[in-house]
Design a protein around this motif. Structure first.
Motif, PDB file in Angstrom:
ATOM      1  N   ILE A   1       0.838  -1.204   0.000  1.00 51.24           N
ATOM      2  CA  ILE A   1       0.000   0.000   0.000  1.00 51.24           C
ATOM      3  C   ILE A   1       0.875   1.257   0.000  1.00 51.24           C
ATOM      4  CG2 ILE A   1      -1.724   1.296   1.310  1.00 51.24           C
ATOM      5  CD1 ILE A   1      -2.735  -1.392   2.399  1.00 51.24           C
ATOM      6  N   TYR A   2       1.908   1.252   0.820  1.00 47.40           N
ATOM      7  CA  TYR A   2       2.808   2.394   0.920  1.00 47.40           C
ATOM      8  C   TYR A   2       3.517   2.640  -0.408  1.00 47.40           C
ATOM      9  CZ  TYR A   2       6.475   5.426   2.809  1.00 47.40           C
ATOM     10  OH  TYR A   2       7.324   6.476   3.046  1.00 47.40           O
ATOM     11  N   THR A   3       3.944   1.568  -1.081  1.00 44.01           N
ATOM     12  CA  THR A   3       4.639   1.702  -2.371  1.00 44.01           C
ATOM     13  C   THR A   3       3.739   2.352  -3.403  1.00 44.01           C
ATOM     14  OG1 THR A   3       6.005  -0.245  -1.911  1.00 44.01           O
ATOM     15  CG2 THR A   3       5.791   0.432  -4.211  1.00 44.01           C
ATOM     16  N   TYR A   4       2.475   1.938  -3.460  1.00 45.70           N
ATOM     17  CA  TYR A   4       1.574   2.496  -4.468  1.00 45.70           C
ATOM     18  C   TYR A   4       1.169   3.929  -4.135  1.00 45.70           C
ATOM     19  CZ  TYR A   4       0.953  -1.205  -7.801  1.00 45.70           C
ATOM     20  OH  TYR A   4       1.169  -2.094  -8.814  1.00 45.70           O
ATOM     21  N   CYS A   5       1.004   4.228  -2.859  1.00 44.16           N
ATOM     22  CA  CYS A   5       0.719   5.622  -2.489  1.00 44.16           C
ATOM     23  C   CYS A   5       1.905   6.515  -2.845  1.00 44.16           C
ATOM     24  CB  CYS A   5       0.417   5.712  -0.998  1.00 44.16           C
ATOM     25  SG  CYS A   5      -1.150   4.980  -0.505  1.00 44.16           S
ATOM     26  N   SER A   6       3.114   6.032  -2.569  1.00 48.18           N
ATOM     27  CA  SER A   6       4.315   6.810  -2.888  1.00 48.18           C
ATOM     28  C   SER A   6       4.450   7.011  -4.398  1.00 48.18           C
ATOM     29  CB  SER A   6       5.549   6.087  -2.334  1.00 48.18           C
ATOM     30  OG  SER A   6       6.725   6.781  -2.649  1.00 48.18           O
TER      31      SER A   6
END
Length: 435
Positions: A380-385
């Motif tokens: 999730i963090y990778t895609y938000c970033s």
């Protein structure tokens, strides 16, 4: 035939502005109603969620087992297929036989690991309990002697304990008669429910093994059906993004879980060897506890070390002190050398987000959530970033986070500490790049 001017058309009405606005209002209202129902009936929703999780637990366990056994299964399929292909009439028959053999071998490996774990921990646990029970009379005698010797001394703490021992015994008996005995039926009910839960857990495990076999032998078909569904519903660009999400999720979960298992196995073995060298008792039991809890990021070493140290304090305070020093040294080596070498940059999460993922995952899904919450949050963090960085690139704005950090309150020039990467926006804030 062409549509007559002014005649009503479903297609025209569906593409009109009123329909779009009305659909948006309807969906927003529906979302608000659902949120309101969720908040006002949270306990009902929580019970329903727990019930669904309980029903699906065999599927969760089975899929996790299949995921962990997948490398062994794939390797054995390749090896057996090459071995028996020249000896069979058709390649399809060789492929089927290789799948059967790989399934049997994978299940045997899993059962062997579980049996080995049980054979390792049960005798050690039994010996530890027997040793503790044998030592209890000596501890009681030492306590009595300490109190008797302290009655004539100037130690006020011991004198207080000696003077109030009778009162303490009366309170314990009163508590036993008024609380424990009347609650005996509840205790029996609790024990019965634990027995039923244990039987249900064993049944779920065998069901999970069957599900694991189905998943191992049908995973390619499931993936193919998923790809067909995505391509049928979404455009090619959107479908490719979803496929990329699947690849990233598989890489993150696979790398994290396999890396954590290997890392924890190494830590457990090192702990056992060092405890043997330092002559610390209960080496087998404590090493298994340390190895298992080490799978949990961040909090795992603490969860395993605290009860182990308390157990050792009862047996030998010196051994407990040795164990605490050993644990600190072992976790320092694991955190700075072993873990980074094995896991690499699988999750790429800061310590704060690792802790956040563990707490939220553990609160929602228990022990499995504490383990799987980190790689899930990493995805999730990778895609938000990525989304934030892509939006900034379209606006021709710098994406390096360090350029947005403000160190003016320290009187520090960022460029001196971080180099030219921190120069574009300075302390004033982001501005558009100029050609």
């Amino acid at each position: 035939m062409a549509r007559e001017p002014g005649k009503f058309s479903i297609k025209t009405w569906r593409n009109g502005e009123y329909f779009k606005v009305g659909s948006t209002i309807f969906l927003v209202g529906l979302a608000l109603i659902i949120c309101s129902h969720f908040i006002t009936h949270f306990s009902v929703v929580r019970d329903a969620w727990n019930n669904i999780n309980s029903i699906l637990m065999p599927f969760y366990i089975g899929m996790i087992m299949a995921y962990l056994l997948c490398p062994i299964y794939n390797m054995m399929v390749r090896w057996v297929y090459k071995l028996i292909k020249p000896k069979t009439k058709t390649a399809r028959k060789a492929f089927r036989l290789s799948r059967v053999a790989a399934t049997v071998i994978a299940i045997v490996v899993m059962v062997a690991v579980l049996v080995g774990f049980i054979m390792l921990i049960i005798p050690s646990l039994y010996d530890s309990i027997v040793s503790l029970v044998d030592r209890l009379p000596a501890y009681f005698r030492q306590t009595e002697e300490l109190i008797e010797n302290g009655e004539s001394s100037d130690n006020q703490v011991i004198q207080y304990i000696a003077n109030n021992m009778d009162e303490f015994e009366k309170r314990v008996m009163t508590l036993f008669q008024e609380k424990v005995l009347p609650a005996s039926s509840e205790i029996v009910t609790f024990i019965s429910s634990r027995v039923v839960s244990t039987i249900k857990g064993v049944a779920n495990f065998f069901i999970a093994m069957i599900i694991c076999v189905y998943v191992l032998n049908s995973k390619e078909k499931f993936i193919a059906q998923g790809r067909k569904l995505i391509l049928a519903v979404f455009s090619e660009d959107r479908a490719e993004k979803l496929f990329e999400l699947g690849r990233l999720t598989n890489t993150t979960f696979g790398g994290f879980i396999s890396g954590k298992v290997i890392d924890s196995l190494i830590i457990g073995i090192l702990c056992y060897i060092l405890m043997r060298i330092l002559a610390i008792p209960m080496a087998e039991l404590i090493s298994v506890i340390i190895g298992i809890t080490n799978i949990i990021p961040f909090f795992g070493p603490i969860i395993g070390a605290v009860p182990s140290a308390l157990l050792l304090v009862i047996i030998s305070p010196v051994a407990a002190l040795k164990f605490i020093i050993l644990t600190l040294a072992l976790q320092t080596v694991d955190g700075n050398i072993i873990g980074p070498k094995i896991l690499g940059k699988t999750t790429r999460l800061a310590s704060f987000w690792v802790m956040f993922a563990i707490i939220v995952g553990g609160g929602l899904f228990g022990f499995p959530g504490m383990i799987l919450g980190v790689p899930l949050f990493a995805v999730i963090y990778t895609y938000c970033s990525r989304g934030v960085n892509n939006s900034l690139k379209k606006k021709e704005i710098e994406t390096n986070t360090i350029t947005y950090e403000d160190f003016s309150k320290y009187g520090i020039d960022k460029s001196e500490v971080f180099g030219k990467a921190a120069e574009p926006y300075g302390i004033e804030g982001p501005e558009k790049k100029t050609e």
